[in-house]
Design a protein around this motif. Structure first.
Motif, PDB file in Angstrom:
ATOM      1  N   VAL A  56      16.182  62.102  48.123  1.00 58.26           N
ATOM      2  CA  VAL A  56      15.731  61.236  49.214  1.00 58.26           C
ATOM      3  C   VAL A  56      16.543  61.533  50.475  1.00 58.26           C
ATOM      4  O   VAL A  56      16.002  61.627  51.579  1.00 58.26           O
ATOM      5  CB  VAL A  56      15.849  59.755  48.823  1.00 58.26           C
ATOM      6  CG1 VAL A  56      15.338  58.856  49.950  1.00 58.26           C
ATOM      7  CG2 VAL A  56      15.099  59.467  47.525  1.00 58.26           C
ATOM      8  N   ALA A  57      17.845  61.683  50.302  1.00 58.80           N
ATOM      9  CA  ALA A  57      18.712  61.990  51.437  1.00 58.80           C
ATOM     10  C   ALA A  57      18.342  63.328  52.065  1.00 58.80           C
ATOM     11  O   ALA A  57      18.372  63.484  53.292  1.00 58.80           O
ATOM     12  CB  ALA A  57      20.169  61.997  50.987  1.00 58.80           C
ATOM     13  N   ALA A  58      18.001  64.302  51.224  1.00 56.37           N
ATOM     14  CA  ALA A  58      17.620  65.618  51.735  1.00 56.37           C
ATOM     15  C   ALA A  58      16.348  65.535  52.568  1.00 56.37           C
ATOM     16  O   ALA A  58      16.265  66.105  53.672  1.00 56.37           O
ATOM     17  CB  ALA A  58      17.427  66.592  50.575  1.00 56.37           C
ATOM     18  N   TYR A  59      15.355  64.810  52.069  1.00 52.07           N
ATOM     19  CA  TYR A  59      14.112  64.667  52.820  1.00 52.07           C
ATOM     20  C   TYR A  59      14.337  63.880  54.109  1.00 52.07           C
ATOM     21  O   TYR A  59      13.729  64.172  55.140  1.00 52.07           O
ATOM     22  CB  TYR A  59      13.055  63.988  51.962  1.00 52.07           C
ATOM     23  CG  TYR A  59      12.564  64.838  50.811  1.00 52.07           C
ATOM     24  CD1 TYR A  59      12.257  66.185  51.011  1.00 52.07           C
ATOM     25  CD2 TYR A  59      12.409  64.313  49.538  1.00 52.07           C
ATOM     26  CE1 TYR A  59      11.812  66.981  49.965  1.00 52.07           C
ATOM     27  CE2 TYR A  59      11.964  65.098  48.494  1.00 52.07           C
ATOM     28  CZ  TYR A  59      11.666  66.435  48.706  1.00 52.07           C
ATOM     29  OH  TYR A  59      11.232  67.223  47.671  1.00 52.07           O
ATOM     30  N   SER A  60      15.204  62.884  54.055  1.00 59.04           N
ATOM     31  CA  SER A  60      15.513  62.106  55.251  1.00 59.04           C
ATOM     32  C   SER A  60      16.143  62.997  56.313  1.00 59.04           C
ATOM     33  O   SER A  60      15.838  62.887  57.514  1.00 59.04           O
ATOM     34  CB  SER A  60      16.450  60.950  54.895  1.00 59.04           C
ATOM     35  OG  SER A  60      16.601  60.065  55.990  1.00 59.04           O
TER      36      SER A  60
ATOM     37  N   ASP B 190      15.903  73.487  49.299  1.00 57.36           N
ATOM     38  CA  ASP B 190      16.833  74.212  48.423  1.00 57.36           C
ATOM     39  C   ASP B 190      18.097  74.586  49.185  1.00 57.36           C
ATOM     40  O   ASP B 190      19.217  74.401  48.680  1.00 57.36           O
ATOM     41  CB  ASP B 190      16.142  75.465  47.880  1.00 57.36           C
ATOM     42  CG  ASP B 190      17.043  76.288  46.982  1.00 57.36           C
ATOM     43  OD1 ASP B 190      17.181  75.933  45.801  1.00 57.36           O
ATOM     44  OD2 ASP B 190      17.626  77.277  47.475  1.00 57.36           O
ATOM     45  N   GLU B 191      17.936  75.081  50.396  1.00 58.52           N
ATOM     46  CA  GLU B 191      19.098  75.473  51.203  1.00 58.52           C
ATOM     47  C   GLU B 191      19.987  74.270  51.503  1.00 58.52           C
ATOM     48  O   GLU B 191      21.221  74.356  51.407  1.00 58.52           O
ATOM     49  CB  GLU B 191      18.623  76.105  52.503  1.00 58.52           C
ATOM     50  CG  GLU B 191      19.747  76.579  53.411  1.00 58.52           C
ATOM     51  CD  GLU B 191      19.243  77.190  54.698  1.00 58.52           C
ATOM     52  OE1 GLU B 191      20.075  77.457  55.592  1.00 58.52           O
ATOM     53  OE2 GLU B 191      18.014  77.408  54.819  1.00 58.52           O
ATOM     54  N   LEU B 192      19.366  73.149  51.846  1.00 58.29           N
ATOM     55  CA  LEU B 192      20.142  71.949  52.156  1.00 58.29           C
ATOM     56  C   LEU B 192      20.883  71.437  50.931  1.00 58.29           C
ATOM     57  O   LEU B 192      22.064  71.061  51.017  1.00 58.29           O
ATOM     58  CB  LEU B 192      19.218  70.867  52.716  1.00 58.29           C
ATOM     59  CG  LEU B 192      19.880  69.602  53.269  1.00 58.29           C
ATOM     60  CD1 LEU B 192      19.028  68.999  54.375  1.00 58.29           C
ATOM     61  CD2 LEU B 192      20.116  68.565  52.183  1.00 58.29           C
ATOM     62  N   LEU B 193      20.219  71.419  49.791  1.00 59.89           N
ATOM     63  CA  LEU B 193      20.858  70.932  48.565  1.00 59.89           C
ATOM     64  C   LEU B 193      22.076  71.791  48.212  1.00 59.89           C
ATOM     65  O   LEU B 193      23.146  71.261  47.867  1.00 59.89           O
ATOM     66  CB  LEU B 193      19.864  70.938  47.408  1.00 59.89           C
ATOM     67  CG  LEU B 193      18.745  69.898  47.472  1.00 59.89           C
ATOM     68  CD1 LEU B 193      17.703  70.178  46.397  1.00 59.89           C
ATOM     69  CD2 LEU B 193      19.302  68.489  47.321  1.00 59.89           C
TER      70      LEU B 193
ATOM     71  N   LEU C 222      25.849  70.231  48.151  1.00 64.98           N
ATOM     72  CA  LEU C 222      26.562  70.218  46.875  1.00 64.98           C
ATOM     73  C   LEU C 222      27.836  71.044  46.965  1.00 64.98           C
ATOM     74  O   LEU C 222      28.904  70.624  46.494  1.00 64.98           O
ATOM     75  CB  LEU C 222      25.659  70.754  45.762  1.00 64.98           C
ATOM     76  CG  LEU C 222      24.507  69.851  45.323  1.00 64.98           C
ATOM     77  CD1 LEU C 222      23.527  70.628  44.441  1.00 64.98           C
ATOM     78  CD2 LEU C 222      25.022  68.616  44.584  1.00 64.98           C
ATOM     79  N   GLN C 223      27.731  72.221  47.549  1.00 69.83           N
ATOM     80  CA  GLN C 223      28.908  73.079  47.681  1.00 69.83           C
ATOM     81  C   GLN C 223      29.945  72.433  48.592  1.00 69.83           C
ATOM     82  O   GLN C 223      31.145  72.453  48.300  1.00 69.83           O
ATOM     83  CB  GLN C 223      28.489  74.443  48.230  1.00 69.83           C
ATOM     84  CG  GLN C 223      27.662  75.261  47.238  1.00 69.83           C
ATOM     85  CD  GLN C 223      27.006  76.470  47.876  1.00 69.83           C
ATOM     86  OE1 GLN C 223      27.221  76.753  49.048  1.00 69.83           O
ATOM     87  NE2 GLN C 223      26.186  77.170  47.112  1.00 69.83           N
ATOM     88  N   GLY C 224      29.491  71.846  49.691  1.00 69.99           N
ATOM     89  CA  GLY C 224      30.413  71.215  50.620  1.00 69.99           C
ATOM     90  C   GLY C 224      31.141  70.029  50.010  1.00 69.99           C
ATOM     91  O   GLY C 224      32.295  69.756  50.354  1.00 69.99           O
ATOM     92  N   ALA C 225      30.464  69.343  49.083  1.00 62.71           N
ATOM     93  CA  ALA C 225      31.069  68.184  48.425  1.00 62.71           C
ATOM     94  C   ALA C 225      31.863  68.575  47.184  1.00 62.71           C
ATOM     95  O   ALA C 225      32.489  67.718  46.551  1.00 62.71           O
ATOM     96  CB  ALA C 225      29.985  67.178  48.037  1.00 62.71           C
ATOM     97  N   GLY C 226      31.839  69.858  46.831  1.00 59.56           N
ATOM     98  CA  GLY C 226      32.569  70.314  45.646  1.00 59.56           C
ATOM     99  C   GLY C 226      31.948  69.858  44.347  1.00 59.56           C
ATOM    100  O   GLY C 226      32.645  69.701  43.342  1.00 59.56           O
ATOM    101  N   ILE C 227      30.624  69.653  44.342  1.00 60.61           N
ATOM    102  CA  ILE C 227      29.919  69.217  43.136  1.00 60.61           C
ATOM    103  C   ILE C 227      29.323  70.445  42.460  1.00 60.61           C
ATOM    104  O   ILE C 227      28.484  71.151  43.039  1.00 60.61           O
ATOM    105  CB  ILE C 227      28.814  68.201  43.473  1.00 60.61           C
ATOM    106  CG1 ILE C 227      29.432  66.940  44.093  1.00 60.61           C
ATOM    107  CG2 ILE C 227      28.006  67.842  42.220  1.00 60.61           C
ATOM    108  CD1 ILE C 227      28.409  65.927  44.572  1.00 60.61           C
TER     109      ILE C 227
END
Length: 219
Positions: free
Chosen positions: A89-93, A142-145, A149-154
């Motif tokens: 949802v956050a990605a689409y927003s 896909d690019e945003l996810l 994720l990488q930026g948050a270290g997940i």
């Protein structure tokens, strides 16, 4: 509390199909009580016949997280398979409304999931006649996810293939999260090693080539 396996990916990337296949396989072949949490965003859109407005996104994201947490706290449940999380949802927003406010809380919720599986983009994009936008939107999602994720270290693992091939890749990852082999004769777990994953690679061609090579050597 039940283990949570979260499936992420853009539209028409196979999340719901894999979620159903995982739930069935884990229940029928491994005696685990696995349940799926469906995508609340899609249910919301279908019920109203439209996509949500910018000011409706936060409530949808919160409800997705609430549904996952409720499922995880259900007595007797071993594994919850989340057919997307609030991060979608956050990605689409962010993509449609240039509103990034939901990213931080959705990433915080994502950290509580023991395993994040990102759908590879090797499946053909198909319209559903309702809410799917375009292959370009799928690529951008896909690019945003990956970036978030990488930026948050997940950590996440990308899965590729169609049908049983994708299911087997996902099962290897789930087996690692559970500490038990779910794929017959899985050499990595049999030897006490962690199966290959490419958690932080941003090159899908690299991911696919590495995983294909590994499977060929194992075969």
């Amino acid at each position: 509390m039940a283990v949570c396996v979260a499936l992420l990916g853009g539209e028409s990337s196979g999340k719901s199909t894999l979620a159903t296949a995982l739930q069935r396989h884990l229940t029928e072949n491994h005696g685990l009580h696995a349940i799926c949490v469906p995508e609340h965003l899609r249910a919301w859109c279908e019920a109203r016949g439209r996509a949500p407005h910018a000011d409706e996104q936060a409530a949808i994201a919160d409800e997705q997280t609430r549904l996952i947490q409720r499922a995880r706290q259900t007595p007797g449940v071993d594994i919850v398979i989340a057919d997307t999380t609030a991060l979608m949802v956050a990605a689409y927003s962010a993509l449609y409304f240039q509103d990034t406010a939901l990213l931080a809380p959705s990433l915080a919720a994502q950290r509580s999931c023991e395993l994040t599986l990102l759908m590879g983009l090797d499946l053909p994009w198909t319209p559903d006649g309702l809410f799917r936008d375009s292959p370009a939107v799928r690529d951008a999602t896909d690019e945003l996810l990956r970036r978030e994720l990488q930026g948050a270290g997940i950590a996440f693992q990308t899965v590729y293939g169609q049908g049983n091939a994708r299911l087997q890749q996902a099962l290897r990852a789930v087996g690692t999260a559970l500490g038990r082999p779910l794929v017959q004769d899985d050499p990595a777990l049999a030897n006490g090693l962690r199966p290959w994953s490419c958690d932080n690679c941003s090159d899908p061609d690299c991911e696919h080539r590495l995983f294909t090579g590994l499977l060929s050597r194992n075969a």
